[in-house]
Design a protein around this motif. Structure first.
Motif, mmCIF file in Angstrom:
data_model
loop_
_atom_site.group_PDB
_atom_site.id
_atom_site.type_symbol
_atom_site.label_atom_id
_atom_site.label_comp_id
_atom_site.label_asym_id
_atom_site.label_seq_id
_atom_site.Cartn_x
_atom_site.Cartn_y
_atom_site.Cartn_z
ATOM 1 N N PRO A 17 0.807 -1.211 0.000
ATOM 2 C CA PRO A 17 0.000 0.000 0.000
ATOM 3 C C PRO A 17 0.845 1.268 0.000
ATOM 4 O O PRO A 17 0.314 2.365 -0.185
ATOM 5 C CB PRO A 17 -0.794 -0.118 1.314
ATOM 6 N N ARG A 18 2.157 1.134 0.199
ATOM 7 C CA ARG A 18 3.040 2.293 0.274
ATOM 8 C C ARG A 18 3.590 2.664 -1.097
ATOM 9 O O ARG A 18 4.153 1.822 -1.790
ATOM 10 C CB ARG A 18 4.216 2.028 1.223
ATOM 11 N N ARG A 19 3.443 3.926 -1.471
ATOM 12 C CA ARG A 19 4.135 4.435 -2.642
ATOM 13 C C ARG A 19 5.568 4.786 -2.236
ATOM 14 O O ARG A 19 5.822 5.192 -1.106
ATOM 15 C CB ARG A 19 3.435 5.675 -3.186
ATOM 16 N N ASN A 20 6.484 4.596 -3.146
ATOM 17 C CA ASN A 20 7.898 4.900 -2.886
ATOM 18 C C ASN A 20 8.471 4.075 -1.739
ATOM 19 O O ASN A 20 9.413 4.497 -1.065
ATOM 20 C CB ASN A 20 8.089 6.397 -2.591
ATOM 21 N N GLY A 21 7.888 2.901 -1.503
ATOM 22 C CA GLY A 21 8.409 1.997 -0.489
ATOM 23 C C GLY A 21 9.392 1.019 -1.092
ATOM 24 O O GLY A 21 9.813 1.141 -2.250
ATOM 25 N N ASN A 22 9.752 0.011 -0.330
ATOM 26 C CA ASN A 22 10.759 -0.941 -0.774
ATOM 27 C C ASN A 22 10.253 -1.831 -1.907
ATOM 28 O O ASN A 22 10.996 -2.141 -2.835
ATOM 29 C CB ASN A 22 11.229 -1.777 0.418
ATOM 30 N N SER A 23 8.986 -2.226 -1.842
ATOM 31 C CA SER A 23 8.437 -3.048 -2.922
ATOM 32 C C SER A 23 8.411 -2.280 -4.235
ATOM 33 O O SER A 23 8.715 -2.831 -5.305
ATOM 34 C CB SER A 23 7.024 -3.518 -2.561
ATOM 35 N N SER A 137 9.974 -8.168 -0.179
ATOM 36 C CA SER A 137 10.683 -7.299 0.748
ATOM 37 C C SER A 137 10.288 -7.693 2.160
ATOM 38 O O SER A 137 9.098 -7.734 2.488
ATOM 39 C CB SER A 137 10.316 -5.836 0.487
ATOM 40 N N SER A 138 11.298 -8.013 2.975
ATOM 41 C CA SER A 138 11.004 -8.415 4.351
ATOM 42 C C SER A 138 12.005 -7.795 5.311
ATOM 43 O O SER A 138 13.162 -7.564 4.952
ATOM 44 C CB SER A 138 11.044 -9.941 4.500
ATOM 45 N N GLU A 139 11.554 -7.517 6.520
ATOM 46 C CA GLU A 139 12.442 -6.973 7.547
ATOM 47 C C GLU A 139 13.406 -8.038 8.054
ATOM 48 O O GLU A 139 14.536 -7.748 8.424
ATOM 49 C CB GLU A 139 11.610 -6.422 8.700
ATOM 50 N N GLU A 140 12.947 -9.295 8.063
ATOM 51 C CA GLU A 140 13.740 -10.366 8.635
ATOM 52 C C GLU A 140 14.686 -10.984 7.612
ATOM 53 O O GLU A 140 14.347 -11.117 6.436
ATOM 54 C CB GLU A 140 12.816 -11.460 9.189
ATOM 55 N N THR A 141 15.837 -11.405 8.100
ATOM 56 C CA THR A 141 16.776 -12.128 7.251
ATOM 57 C C THR A 141 16.552 -13.634 7.326
ATOM 58 O O THR A 141 17.106 -14.380 6.518
ATOM 59 C CB THR A 141 18.238 -11.837 7.668
ATOM 60 N N TYR A 142 15.744 -14.077 8.269
ATOM 61 C CA TYR A 142 15.458 -15.494 8.483
ATOM 62 C C TYR A 142 14.991 -16.144 7.183
ATOM 63 O O TYR A 142 13.983 -15.728 6.602
ATOM 64 C CB TYR A 142 14.392 -15.618 9.572
ATOM 65 N N PRO A 143 15.691 -17.162 6.663
ATOM 66 C CA PRO A 143 15.348 -17.732 5.353
ATOM 67 C C PRO A 143 13.928 -18.289 5.280
ATOM 68 O O PRO A 143 13.282 -18.220 4.241
ATOM 69 C CB PRO A 143 16.383 -18.849 5.164
ATOM 70 N N GLY A 144 13.420 -18.841 6.389
ATOM 71 C CA GLY A 144 12.106 -19.461 6.355
ATOM 72 C C GLY A 144 10.954 -18.482 6.249
ATOM 73 O O GLY A 144 9.823 -18.886 5.980
ATOM 74 N N ALA A 145 11.219 -17.199 6.429
ATOM 75 C CA ALA A 145 10.141 -16.210 6.434
ATOM 76 C C ALA A 145 9.409 -16.127 5.103
ATOM 77 O O ALA A 145 8.241 -15.723 5.050
ATOM 78 C CB ALA A 145 10.691 -14.831 6.806
ATOM 79 N N THR A 146 10.056 -16.510 4.024
ATOM 80 C CA THR A 146 9.447 -16.373 2.695
ATOM 81 C C THR A 146 9.100 -17.706 2.046
ATOM 82 O O THR A 146 8.565 -17.723 0.936
ATOM 83 C CB THR A 146 10.389 -15.606 1.755
ATOM 84 N N VAL A 167 13.065 -15.732 -8.043
ATOM 85 C CA VAL A 167 12.681 -15.049 -6.814
ATOM 86 C C VAL A 167 13.799 -14.097 -6.418
ATOM 87 O O VAL A 167 14.983 -14.455 -6.464
ATOM 88 C CB VAL A 167 12.446 -16.042 -5.663
ATOM 89 N N VAL A 168 13.421 -12.886 -6.036
ATOM 90 C CA VAL A 168 14.366 -11.918 -5.472
ATOM 91 C C VAL A 168 13.834 -11.490 -4.120
ATOM 92 O O VAL A 168 12.627 -11.242 -3.968
ATOM 93 C CB VAL A 168 14.520 -10.688 -6.390
ATOM 94 N N ARG A 169 14.722 -11.388 -3.150
ATOM 95 C CA ARG A 169 14.306 -10.957 -1.813
ATOM 96 C C ARG A 169 15.205 -9.834 -1.333
ATOM 97 O O ARG A 169 16.427 -9.952 -1.338
ATOM 98 C CB ARG A 169 14.384 -12.125 -0.833
ATOM 99 N N GLY A 170 14.587 -8.731 -0.948
ATOM 100 C CA GLY A 170 15.323 -7.625 -0.352
ATOM 101 C C GLY A 170 14.997 -7.518 1.123
ATOM 102 O O GLY A 170 13.854 -7.721 1.533
ATOM 103 N N VAL A 171 16.000 -7.202 1.928
ATOM 104 C CA VAL A 171 15.813 -7.053 3.370
ATOM 105 C C VAL A 171 15.772 -5.560 3.688
ATOM 106 O O VAL A 171 16.720 -4.824 3.411
ATOM 107 C CB VAL A 171 16.934 -7.744 4.152
ATOM 108 N N SER A 172 14.635 -5.125 4.257
ATOM 109 C CA SER A 172 14.446 -3.692 4.471
ATOM 110 C C SER A 172 13.202 -3.471 5.313
ATOM 111 O O SER A 172 12.345 -4.344 5.426
ATOM 112 C CB SER A 172 14.290 -2.977 3.123
ATOM 113 N N ASN A 173 13.098 -2.273 5.882
ATOM 114 C CA ASN A 173 11.913 -1.897 6.646
ATOM 115 C C ASN A 173 11.557 -0.439 6.390
ATOM 116 O O ASN A 173 10.512 -0.144 5.844
ATOM 117 C CB ASN A 173 12.132 -2.143 8.137
#
Length: 219
Positions: A17-23, A137-146, A167-173
């Motif tokens: 829902p965020r514009r200009n966010g990480n996604s 895009s996820s805050e956690e680095t834990y591999p199982g989160a996705t 699949v691409v995963r970025g870590v960010s909040n």
């Protein structure tokens, strides 16, 4: 598998829902890569088109078979999704799953591919055979989160006879901080866009003929 990106259509769906966010930062990287490879790219925020979850089609459907929910999902699905050769879903990870916006996109397709829709056979045919990518895009680095999300997209791709190519995963909040991820997801997202139609995809069964090599010999 499509052998070239030239003149192909790519749809990038943003479930945040965020514009200009990480996604959206990652989605824009996908766009850059796909355009560099010669594709025509459309980026859409899902919540610009969806205002309601799926209802009971048996009582909600109009007499002509069309969906009665008064939003713009039909345009997003019929005009953008079905006409695309490749689709990249970009979503934040919320509670170890896709965002509600992204999940609702999948759910709402049921109104159009269900047998009670007058054009369901044609729609099912047009849903099939796409190249599918996933950017998270996820805050956690834990591999199982996705892992649950990846499995869902794998099954969706198999169900629609499509190819889940990457699949691409970025870590960010904080908003936009994915550009600082040392794992370089921005570069990976751009590469996904560039390679969407040429990246090797294999899903072998036991009885299928296949070469003993994955990559061509260089010697």
């Amino acid at each position: 598998m499509t052998s070239t990106t030239e003149n192909q259509k790519v749809l990038v769906l943003i479930g945040s829902p965020r514009r200009n966010g990480n996604s959206s930062e990652l989605a824009d990287a996908v766009r850059r890569g796909a355009e560099k490879a010669g594709a025509t790219v459309a980026i859409r925020f899902i919540d610009d088109y969806i205002s309601s979850f799926l209802r009971d089609c048996r009582i909600c459907r109009k007499p002509d078979g069309e969906c009665s929910i008064a939003d713009d999902f039909r345009s997003l699905f019929i005009d953008d999704y079905l006409s695309a050769d490749g689709v990249v879903f970009c979503s934040p990870v919320y509670w170890y799953g896709l965002s509600a916006q992204t999940k609702s996109f999948f759910d709402r397709t049921f109104c159009y591919n269900a047998a009670s829709h007058p054009d369901s056979a044609q729609i099912i045919q047009r849903m099939s055979g796409k190249r599918i990518g996933l950017v998270l895009s996820s805050e956690e680095t834990y591999p199982g989160a996705t892992l649950g999300i990846i499995h869902q997209l794998q099954e969706f791709s198999r169900y629609t006879h499509s190819e889940f190519v990457g699949v691409v995963r970025g870590v960010s909040n904080s908003r936009g901080e994915v550009i600082h991820d040392p794992g370089l997801p921005m570069q990976a997202a751009e590469q996904l866009g560039r390679d969407l139609f040429v990246r090797k995809y294999t899903d072998y069964r036991l009885d299928m003929e296949r070469s003993g090599r994955v990559w061509p010999a260089t010697d």
